[in-house]
Design a protein around this motif. Sequence first.
Motif, PDB file in Angstrom:
ATOM      1  N   ASN A 252       0.875  -1.097   0.066  1.00 32.79           N
ATOM      2  CA  ASN A 252       0.046   0.036   0.182  1.00 32.79           C
ATOM      3  C   ASN A 252       0.962   1.352   0.175  1.00 32.79           C
ATOM      4  OD1 ASN A 252      -2.745  -1.019   0.070  1.00 32.79           O
ATOM      5  ND2 ASN A 252      -2.800  -1.557   2.009  1.00 32.79           N
ATOM      6  N   ILE A 253       1.942   1.139   0.683  1.00 33.25           N
ATOM      7  CA  ILE A 253       2.820   2.393   1.063  1.00 33.25           C
ATOM      8  C   ILE A 253       3.499   2.579  -0.225  1.00 33.25           C
ATOM      9  CG2 ILE A 253       4.738   3.236   2.408  1.00 33.25           C
ATOM     10  CD1 ILE A 253       3.564   1.615   4.829  1.00 33.25           C
ATOM     11  N   ALA A 254       4.007   1.629  -0.864  1.00 32.52           N
ATOM     12  CA  ALA A 254       4.969   1.943  -2.060  1.00 32.52           C
ATOM     13  C   ALA A 254       3.868   2.412  -3.279  1.00 32.52           C
ATOM     14  CB  ALA A 254       5.577   0.453  -2.553  1.00 32.52           C
ATOM     15  N   ILE A 255       2.568   1.860  -3.260  1.00 30.67           N
ATOM     16  CA  ILE A 255       1.775   2.449  -4.501  1.00 30.67           C
ATOM     17  C   ILE A 255       1.277   3.805  -4.126  1.00 30.67           C
ATOM     18  CG2 ILE A 255      -0.261   1.929  -5.249  1.00 30.67           C
ATOM     19  CD1 ILE A 255       0.126  -0.949  -5.134  1.00 30.67           C
ATOM     20  N   GLU A 256       1.016   4.069  -2.808  1.00 27.81           N
ATOM     21  CA  GLU A 256       0.289   5.368  -2.466  1.00 27.81           C
ATOM     22  C   GLU A 256       1.334   6.435  -2.295  1.00 27.81           C
ATOM     23  OE1 GLU A 256      -2.702   5.719  -2.761  1.00 27.81           O
ATOM     24  OE2 GLU A 256      -3.547   3.527  -2.840  1.00 27.81           O
ATOM     25  N   GLN A 257       2.410   6.446  -2.148  1.00 23.61           N
ATOM     26  CA  GLN A 257       3.532   7.181  -1.727  1.00 23.61           C
ATOM     27  C   GLN A 257       2.824   8.147  -0.722  1.00 23.61           C
ATOM     28  OE1 GLN A 257       6.557   8.259  -3.416  1.00 23.61           O
ATOM     29  NE2 GLN A 257       6.407   6.162  -3.297  1.00 23.61           N
ATOM     30  N   VAL A 258       2.712   7.679   0.598  1.00 27.31           N
ATOM     31  CA  VAL A 258       2.140   8.495   1.689  1.00 27.31           C
ATOM     32  C   VAL A 258       3.038   9.165   2.502  1.00 27.31           C
ATOM     33  CG1 VAL A 258       0.298   6.756   1.652  1.00 27.31           C
ATOM     34  CG2 VAL A 258       1.889   6.437   3.235  1.00 27.31           C
ATOM     35  N   THR A 259       2.593  10.297   3.368  1.00 25.97           N
ATOM     36  CA  THR A 259       3.607  10.781   4.223  1.00 25.97           C
ATOM     37  C   THR A 259       3.845   9.877   5.414  1.00 25.97           C
ATOM     38  OG1 THR A 259       1.690  11.711   5.527  1.00 25.97           O
ATOM     39  CG2 THR A 259       2.520  12.882   3.827  1.00 25.97           C
ATOM     40  N   SER A 260       4.604  10.235   6.049  1.00 27.70           N
ATOM     41  CA  SER A 260       5.288   9.627   7.506  1.00 27.70           C
ATOM     42  C   SER A 260       4.206   9.430   8.299  1.00 27.70           C
ATOM     43  CB  SER A 260       6.515  10.031   8.127  1.00 27.70           C
ATOM     44  OG  SER A 260       6.381  11.346   8.375  1.00 27.70           O
ATOM     45  N   ASP A 261       3.304  10.434   8.356  1.00 24.87           N
ATOM     46  CA  ASP A 261       2.054  10.316   9.673  1.00 24.87           C
ATOM     47  C   ASP A 261       1.207   9.144   9.400  1.00 24.87           C
ATOM     48  OD1 ASP A 261       3.264  12.705  10.754  1.00 24.87           O
ATOM     49  OD2 ASP A 261       2.141  14.022   9.680  1.00 24.87           O
ATOM     50  N   VAL A 262       0.993   9.028   7.888  1.00 27.74           N
ATOM     51  CA  VAL A 262       0.059   7.911   7.512  1.00 27.74           C
ATOM     52  C   VAL A 262       0.383   6.563   8.140  1.00 27.74           C
ATOM     53  CG1 VAL A 262      -0.821   6.432   5.797  1.00 27.74           C
ATOM     54  CG2 VAL A 262      -0.566   9.069   5.493  1.00 27.74           C
ATOM     55  N   ILE A 263       1.884   6.141   8.434  1.00 28.24           N
ATOM     56  CA  ILE A 263       2.404   5.076   8.877  1.00 28.24           C
ATOM     57  C   ILE A 263       1.881   5.157  10.337  1.00 28.24           C
ATOM     58  CG2 ILE A 263       4.513   3.637   9.315  1.00 28.24           C
ATOM     59  CD1 ILE A 263       3.498   3.809   6.337  1.00 28.24           C
ATOM     60  N   TYR A 264       2.334   6.399  11.130  1.00 29.24           N
ATOM     61  CA  TYR A 264       2.207   6.365  12.588  1.00 29.24           C
ATOM     62  C   TYR A 264       0.739   5.862  12.889  1.00 29.24           C
ATOM     63  CZ  TYR A 264       7.022   7.883  13.285  1.00 29.24           C
ATOM     64  OH  TYR A 264       8.276   7.845  13.325  1.00 29.24           O
ATOM     65  N   HIS A 265      -0.321   6.424  12.011  1.00 29.97           N
ATOM     66  CA  HIS A 265      -1.794   6.603  12.315  1.00 29.97           C
ATOM     67  C   HIS A 265      -2.055   5.186  12.217  1.00 29.97           C
ATOM     68  CE1 HIS A 265      -2.258  10.938  11.273  1.00 29.97           C
ATOM     69  NE2 HIS A 265      -2.068  10.997  12.600  1.00 29.97           N
ATOM     70  N   LEU A 266      -1.601   4.540  10.898  1.00 30.56           N
ATOM     71  CA  LEU A 266      -1.891   3.036  10.719  1.00 30.56           C
ATOM     72  C   LEU A 266      -1.380   2.233  11.837  1.00 30.56           C
ATOM     73  CD1 LEU A 266      -3.037   0.845   9.010  1.00 30.56           C
ATOM     74  CD2 LEU A 266      -0.737   0.928   7.771  1.00 30.56           C
ATOM     75  N   SER A 267      -0.378   2.546  12.107  1.00 28.75           N
ATOM     76  CA  SER A 267       0.457   1.464  13.327  1.00 28.75           C
ATOM     77  C   SER A 267      -0.624   1.696  14.649  1.00 28.75           C
ATOM     78  CB  SER A 267       1.902   2.101  13.830  1.00 28.75           C
ATOM     79  OG  SER A 267       2.562   1.811  12.427  1.00 28.75           O
ATOM     80  N   ILE A 268      -1.186   2.916  15.045  1.00 24.65           N
ATOM     81  CA  ILE A 268      -1.768   3.021  16.200  1.00 24.65           C
ATOM     82  C   ILE A 268      -3.284   2.233  16.115  1.00 24.65           C
ATOM     83  CG2 ILE A 268      -2.952   4.708  17.604  1.00 24.65           C
ATOM     84  CD1 ILE A 268       0.084   4.878  17.968  1.00 24.65           C
ATOM     85  N   LYS A 269      -3.621   2.247  14.760  1.00 21.95           N
ATOM     86  CA  LYS A 269      -4.918   1.720  14.730  1.00 21.95           C
ATOM     87  C   LYS A 269      -4.619   0.043  14.462  1.00 21.95           C
ATOM     88  CE  LYS A 269      -6.173   3.324  10.669  1.00 21.95           C
ATOM     89  NZ  LYS A 269      -6.878   3.707   9.447  1.00 21.95           N
ATOM     90  N   LEU A 270      -3.675  -0.318  14.468  1.00 21.65           N
ATOM     91  CA  LEU A 270      -3.377  -1.848  14.377  1.00 21.65           C
ATOM     92  C   LEU A 270      -3.028  -2.193  15.660  1.00 21.65           C
ATOM     93  CD1 LEU A 270      -3.129  -4.503  12.939  1.00 21.65           C
ATOM     94  CD2 LEU A 270      -0.676  -3.915  12.228  1.00 21.65           C
ATOM     95  N   ALA A 271      -2.260  -1.275  16.507  1.00 21.32           N
ATOM     96  CA  ALA A 271      -2.175  -1.816  17.650  1.00 21.32           C
ATOM     97  C   ALA A 271      -3.306  -1.826  18.705  1.00 21.32           C
ATOM     98  CB  ALA A 271      -1.101  -0.867  18.390  1.00 21.32           C
ATOM     99  N   LEU A 272      -4.351  -0.828  18.426  1.00 20.73           N
ATOM    100  CA  LEU A 272      -5.527  -0.746  19.263  1.00 20.73           C
ATOM    101  C   LEU A 272      -6.363  -1.957  18.782  1.00 20.73           C
ATOM    102  CD1 LEU A 272      -6.459   2.968  18.754  1.00 20.73           C
ATOM    103  CD2 LEU A 272      -6.192   1.793  21.007  1.00 20.73           C
ATOM    104  N   ALA A 273      -6.567  -2.437  17.408  1.00 16.19           N
ATOM    105  CA  ALA A 273      -7.064  -3.522  16.958  1.00 16.19           C
ATOM    106  C   ALA A 273      -6.776  -4.773  17.940  1.00 16.19           C
ATOM    107  CB  ALA A 273      -6.985  -3.772  15.793  1.00 16.19           C
ATOM    108  N   LEU A 274      -5.189  -4.975  18.030  1.00 17.14           N
ATOM    109  CA  LEU A 274      -4.732  -6.180  18.397  1.00 17.14           C
ATOM    110  C   LEU A 274      -4.909  -6.181  20.174  1.00 17.14           C
ATOM    111  CD1 LEU A 274      -1.325  -6.444  16.938  1.00 17.14           C
ATOM    112  CD2 LEU A 274      -3.321  -7.640  16.403  1.00 17.14           C
ATOM    113  N   GLN A 275      -5.122  -4.980  20.639  1.00 23.49           N
ATOM    114  CA  GLN A 275      -5.514  -4.978  22.289  1.00 23.49           C
ATOM    115  C   GLN A 275      -6.881  -5.150  22.287  1.00 23.49           C
ATOM    116  OE1 GLN A 275      -2.978  -4.010  24.370  1.00 23.49           O
ATOM    117  NE2 GLN A 275      -4.503  -4.727  25.799  1.00 23.49           N
ATOM    118  N   ASN A 276      -7.792  -4.872  21.232  1.00 27.68           N
ATOM    119  CA  ASN A 276      -9.076  -5.306  21.370  1.00 27.68           C
ATOM    120  C   ASN A 276      -9.270  -6.706  21.506  1.00 27.68           C
ATOM    121  OD1 ASN A 276      -9.917  -2.951  21.435  1.00 27.68           O
ATOM    122  ND2 ASN A 276     -10.254  -2.429  19.355  1.00 27.68           N
ATOM    123  N   ILE A 277      -8.524  -7.423  20.534  1.00 28.56           N
ATOM    124  CA  ILE A 277      -8.485  -8.934  20.560  1.00 28.56           C
ATOM    125  C   ILE A 277      -8.024  -9.662  21.967  1.00 28.56           C
ATOM    126  CG2 ILE A 277      -7.636 -11.042  19.347  1.00 28.56           C
ATOM    127  CD1 ILE A 277      -7.289  -9.490  16.917  1.00 28.56           C
TER     128      ILE A 277
END
Length: 508
Positions: free
Chosen positions: A324-349
């Motif tokens: 996704n990141i290679a195709i979309e050419q996103v900013t660094s903030d996008v990675i941090y937001h995605l990481s937080i969302k994934l960390a929260l999802a794992l915590q929910n499990i």
Amino acid sequence: MYKVLIAEDEGLILEGISKIIDWDKLGLQVVHMVRNGMEAVTKLEEEPVDIIITDINMPVMDGLELLTEVRKKDKRMRCVILSGYDEFQYARRAIRLDVENYILKPINEVELENILTEAVEKLKKIDHGEKRSIISKQKLLRFLSGEMKEGSTDYFKELGIHMDKPYGVAANIKIKQKNIKEEKMADILSYLKEECKKHDMHFFNYAKDEIILLFFTDTAEEACLMSYFSQLQDKIEAFFEVLTFFTVSSLFTELNNLRPALKEIRKLQKYIMFAGYSSCIDKSYVSGRKSKNIALDEGYLQKMILAKDRLAVNAYIEDLFVNNIAIEQVTSDVIYHLSIKLALALQNIINEFKLTKKNKLKNLAEVIEELFRADELSDIKGIFLLEIIEIMECINIEDSQYTPVVRQILSDVEHNYREDMNLKTLANAYNMNTSYLGQLFQKEVGCSFSQYVTNIKNSKAKDLILKTNMKINDIAKEVGYTDASYFYRKFKQCYGTSPASLREMKNY
């Protein structure tokens, strides 16, 4: 007052040295008088000193051996050698140990006093330089945080910064922590000091692994400046065998514009996760990058975790953080937001399956702390894959109801995973059909017997990689792999990262 240790095996000479010098007048105090190097080492552990006066020839440990031990821990301490042997080999070894001077016996009182005076002056300069470095770093932090006014000429004067050329540019050097030791950083700083003599440049050791450069020039050609910093990076990496990441600011024309330039290079440092070490980037690297949302399919992720489908999880995390990141050419903030969302999802499990008390699982704060210390995308991906596999293993233990034979096989594997285990041998031992036992195992455990054994081996290997300093090849043998390359391949299939990469992540 500066403290002194005297090491001399002849009692009369030892006593004589302590009495022929007016120590108070020189601002010195003799705190240790010893007869050999080993005794000196013990005393230095009890109370360190600033100056050592030592004979070369002593029993147990001689003077040069003593200074070799001292220099392993202390580069600041000044050392004076006493000897009745006027031989070049001693003088040559003494020079390597940064000895203040080399005095022949019988000792000349005036000569020793002059040498001690020079040593005191050198200590004062060293201490003044260290104090100034600390003050400069504090002022730099205040300047970056906005506590100090941008036009503070006193600040620039304190740091010795004068903009005598029309253009300036700032650069930030980040050195990979695994590669950097105190001695190596000192060598890099010495190298940069020589570079400053060739160019109108200043540098500051901003943090343990970071250096800020200020470069003043007559040229406004940013390509030329990038070329200089790229060449400087190549030299540092080649000479000192380290990995670095350079970020370079836009040009500025007066010192009042320095703070925006410093903020720019600090912000660019976040892009190490895309560019990686050994890269040198400026604002053009982030031009055109987008701040957009990357969707996280929590339902699909939970389904794959409950199905214990490691290959599917690996593919999904790879898709999130690489494709996704290679195709979309996103900013660094996008990675941090995605990481937080994934960390929260794992915590929910973890919360849903009541796994929060499991020792190997991290809480949300610990995961986020690891993420923000990680430099590269591979590190972030590895952090999540390790956590997901731990969750899978905890769910297996907690929620599966096994038949007695499967429970016994799991126990056998836990104790004998190093051996060459196979389902056919186990089926014979339990008087069962091999095909039926394989189907039963697959149904209850969620994977084939051979895959389960591989997972156990890799889990044990992972713990050894993270918790010990054993060599990777030795770990492979310890968990039952006879072929190290086969171990590497199976481990990467399991965790999405190589054993060597995981060992590097041990620092985060």
